[in-house]
Design a protein around this motif. Structure first.
Motif, mmCIF file in Angstrom:
data_model
loop_
_atom_site.group_PDB
_atom_site.id
_atom_site.type_symbol
_atom_site.label_atom_id
_atom_site.label_comp_id
_atom_site.label_asym_id
_atom_site.label_seq_id
_atom_site.Cartn_x
_atom_site.Cartn_y
_atom_site.Cartn_z
ATOM 1 N N ALA A 1 14.816 -31.260 -6.040
ATOM 2 C CA ALA A 1 14.148 -29.995 -5.710
ATOM 3 C C ALA A 1 14.926 -29.273 -4.605
ATOM 4 O O ALA A 1 15.114 -28.052 -4.657
ATOM 5 N N ASN A 2 15.402 -30.042 -3.655
ATOM 6 C CA ASN A 2 16.160 -29.481 -2.538
ATOM 7 C C ASN A 2 17.447 -28.823 -3.046
ATOM 8 O O ASN A 2 17.790 -27.704 -2.646
ATOM 9 N N ASN B 1 10.572 -27.976 3.454
ATOM 10 C CA ASN B 1 10.354 -26.531 3.283
ATOM 11 C C ASN B 1 10.862 -25.987 1.952
ATOM 12 O O ASN B 1 10.679 -24.831 1.643
ATOM 13 N N PHE B 2 11.501 -26.851 1.160
ATOM 14 C CA PHE B 2 11.926 -26.388 -0.180
ATOM 15 C C PHE B 2 10.779 -26.482 -1.190
ATOM 16 O O PHE B 2 10.891 -26.023 -2.312
ATOM 17 N N VAL B 3 9.665 -27.100 -0.805
ATOM 18 C CA VAL B 3 8.509 -27.187 -1.718
ATOM 19 C C VAL B 3 7.636 -25.952 -1.491
ATOM 20 O O VAL B 3 7.292 -25.628 -0.356
ATOM 21 N N ILE C 1 13.896 -19.676 -7.069
ATOM 22 C CA ILE C 1 13.190 -20.633 -7.942
ATOM 23 C C ILE C 1 12.054 -21.271 -7.154
ATOM 24 O O ILE C 1 12.239 -21.722 -6.023
ATOM 25 N N LYS C 2 10.857 -21.255 -7.762
ATOM 26 C CA LYS C 2 9.684 -21.832 -7.089
ATOM 27 C C LYS C 2 9.588 -23.317 -7.417
ATOM 28 O O LYS C 2 9.693 -23.715 -8.580
#
Ligand code: SF4
Length: 491
Positions: free
Chosen positions: A2-3, A33-35, A12-13
């Motif tokens: 995800a990161n 914080n990438f989530v 991208i969400k």
């Protein structure tokens, strides 16, 4: 992952869901914080409204969605857990437009009536089922589309007897080439179930059966009810029919289970001689009842996935580490079925199955088995050398020849398994070749691999019978069969 995705394209969400994040959403959002969003609880009713309003980024729309945690202007907003979906028929069949694979997962029911403390399903209080009519229709559709294996994700498929029976009967009537995998509680099976199951064609069903431990105190500690006597009786009956593959599970690191207790659980389960026994290691999952009891039992575990146990008040970390190696050996030499004739012979000569695999583990440690990738031929060699310390070389050699030939389907045996036909026997064999072919109903001997053996191995009711005889075995490796010629018959 995800990161990395977020780094490549920050538009991208990233949406996470599932039990690993549901119970810890606020702290996950603050740490990573990438989530962007975390779905808490069942996701089907949350994902669609979320996607519909994701680009608006409107606080009022997002806060209306129950079951969501998200960051908004550096603040973390939480709308609680999603509502439990009670009517399973309202869930869309996911494979309508596309069947992504030959192996697919299917959910006929959700939730479990039992409360095992290490399991996330124990907190899902309501058992809900999809209507039989719909399940039958969907299964038929999957069968018609040639799905090879359908794995039911239902937590205890036979918890609702009339429901499971109806599905089993339906599938037996259809008798497709598809195989169906179910997680069941074997002690719940009664006479009627066993009768139905005995009619299943071979390979139609496969069962996964959690035993976890046979120690009553351990079962009490984990809030699990299981009648092992009944489990054993029922699985033995199924294995005797030989039509259903039975995979059993044990868990290392449960509260109250020390190495002696685990050894007993292992021997109890192995006395059933299941097709497969999976030795798992307790995973302390956030939100599961055992997560809250971990300190009471001195459970230390990995703080990152797969969160498995490191030590408990009953098991030292060295013992758990050693059991990881034990599990590797057991998997390579029992579960793989590569050495099934040889291992079955050895296990038939002992009741302390644990001791056998314990000694093998210690032996293999001396050959750095756990530090490198050991090839198939070397595994045969190591097992051969280990077994001949205790058993007659000629028996072990012959059993390993059977296993080697049927596993590799190749006739070039490694040096340590090689043997030649005695010239006297060879002459007689050639002399009576025509008669032998007639007797065995063979049109030709092409492709057959002939070896002199001191024993024949036959499979009966899922078990291997060993008959000691001076024989010639004709191996048909392509079709995985063998023919026996008794040397005395060559007279
Ligand atoms: S381990 Fe199996 S029986 Fe126990 S709660 Fe979980 S799903 Fe139910």
């Amino acid at each position: 992952m995800a990161n990395i995705i977020k780094n490549i394209n920050s538009d991208i969400k990233i949406i996470l869901g599932g039990p690993e994040v549901s119970f810890d959403a606020t702290s996950i959002l603050s740490t990573y914080n990438f989530v962007d969003y975390i779905i808490k609880g069942e996701g089907e009713r949350v994902i669609r409204p979320l996607i519909e309003c994701i680009n608006e980024d409107s606080l009022s729309s997002l806060t209306k969605i129950k079951g969501l945690s998200f960051r908004y202007n550096n603040e973390i907003i939480d709308t609680g857990y999603s509502d439990t979906i009670m009517d399973m028929d309202t869930l869309k069949f996911p494979y309508e437009s596309e069947i992504p694979d030959k192996i697919i997962y299917y959910e006929a029911s959700r939730g479990c009536p039992f409360r095992c403390s290490y399991c996330m399903s124990s907190i899902d209080k309501k058992v809900r089922v999809r209507s039989l009519e719909l399940v039958k229709k969907e299964l038929k559709y999957l069968i018609e589309n040639n799905v090879k294996l359908i794995k039911f994700v239902d937590r205890t498929f036979n918890a609702n007897k009339s429901y499971s029976r109806e599905i089993w009967k339906y599938l037996i009537d259809l008798s497709p080439s598809t195989c169906f995998h179910f997680e069941i509680a074997a002690d719940l099976l009664d006479e009627e179930d066993l009768n139905i199951l005995s009619n299943a064609p071979k390979g139609l069903f496969q069962f996964e059966i959690g035993v976890q431990s046979t120690n009553e105190c351990v079962l009490k500690n984990i809030n699990r009810t299981m009648n092992f006597k009944k489990v054993k009786e029922n699985i033995e009956r199924i294995l005797k029919v030989g039509n259903i593959h039975c995979h059993l599970d044990l868990i290392v690191g449960l509260p109250g289970e020390d190495i002696i207790s685990f050894k007993k659980s292992f021997n109890d389960v192995m006395s059933i001689m299941p097709d497969e026994l999976q030795i798992g290691f307790l995973k302390v999952l956030k939100g599961s009842p055992i997560f809250y009891d971990k300190d009471k039992y001195g459970i230390k575990y990995l703080s990152y996935p797969p969160y498995h146990v490191l030590k408990t008040d009953w098991l030292k970390s060295e013992e758990i580490y050693w059991l990881l190696n034990f599990e590797k050996v057991f998997d390579s030499f029992y579960n793989s079925r590569i050495f099934e004739r040889t291992i079955s012979y050895v296990l038939n000569n002992t009741s302390d199955y644990f001791k056998f695999f314990e000694d093998l583990t210690t032996y293999l440690q001396g050959y750095e088995f756990f530090e490198r990738n050991v090839g198939l031929q070397e595994k045969f060699f190591l097992l051969f050398n280990f077994l001949i310390q205790k058993y007659e070389v000629s028996i072990i050699k012959d059993l390993l020849i059977y296993d080697y030939l049927f596993t590799t389907k190749k006739s070039n045996l490694p040096e340590f398994l090689r043997k030649d036909i005695d010239t006297k026997i060879d002459r007689k064999f050639k002399k009576y070749k025509e008669n032998i072919m007639k007797k065995l109903n063979l049109e030709s001997m092409k492709g057959l691999f002939i070896l002199p053996m001191s024993l024949e191995v036959c499979k009966n009711n899922n078990k291997f019978d060993i008959i000691y005889n001076e024989v010639l075995i004709l191996f048909d490796l392509k079709n995985q069969i063998s023919y026996t010629i008794h040397v005395k018959d060559l007279e």
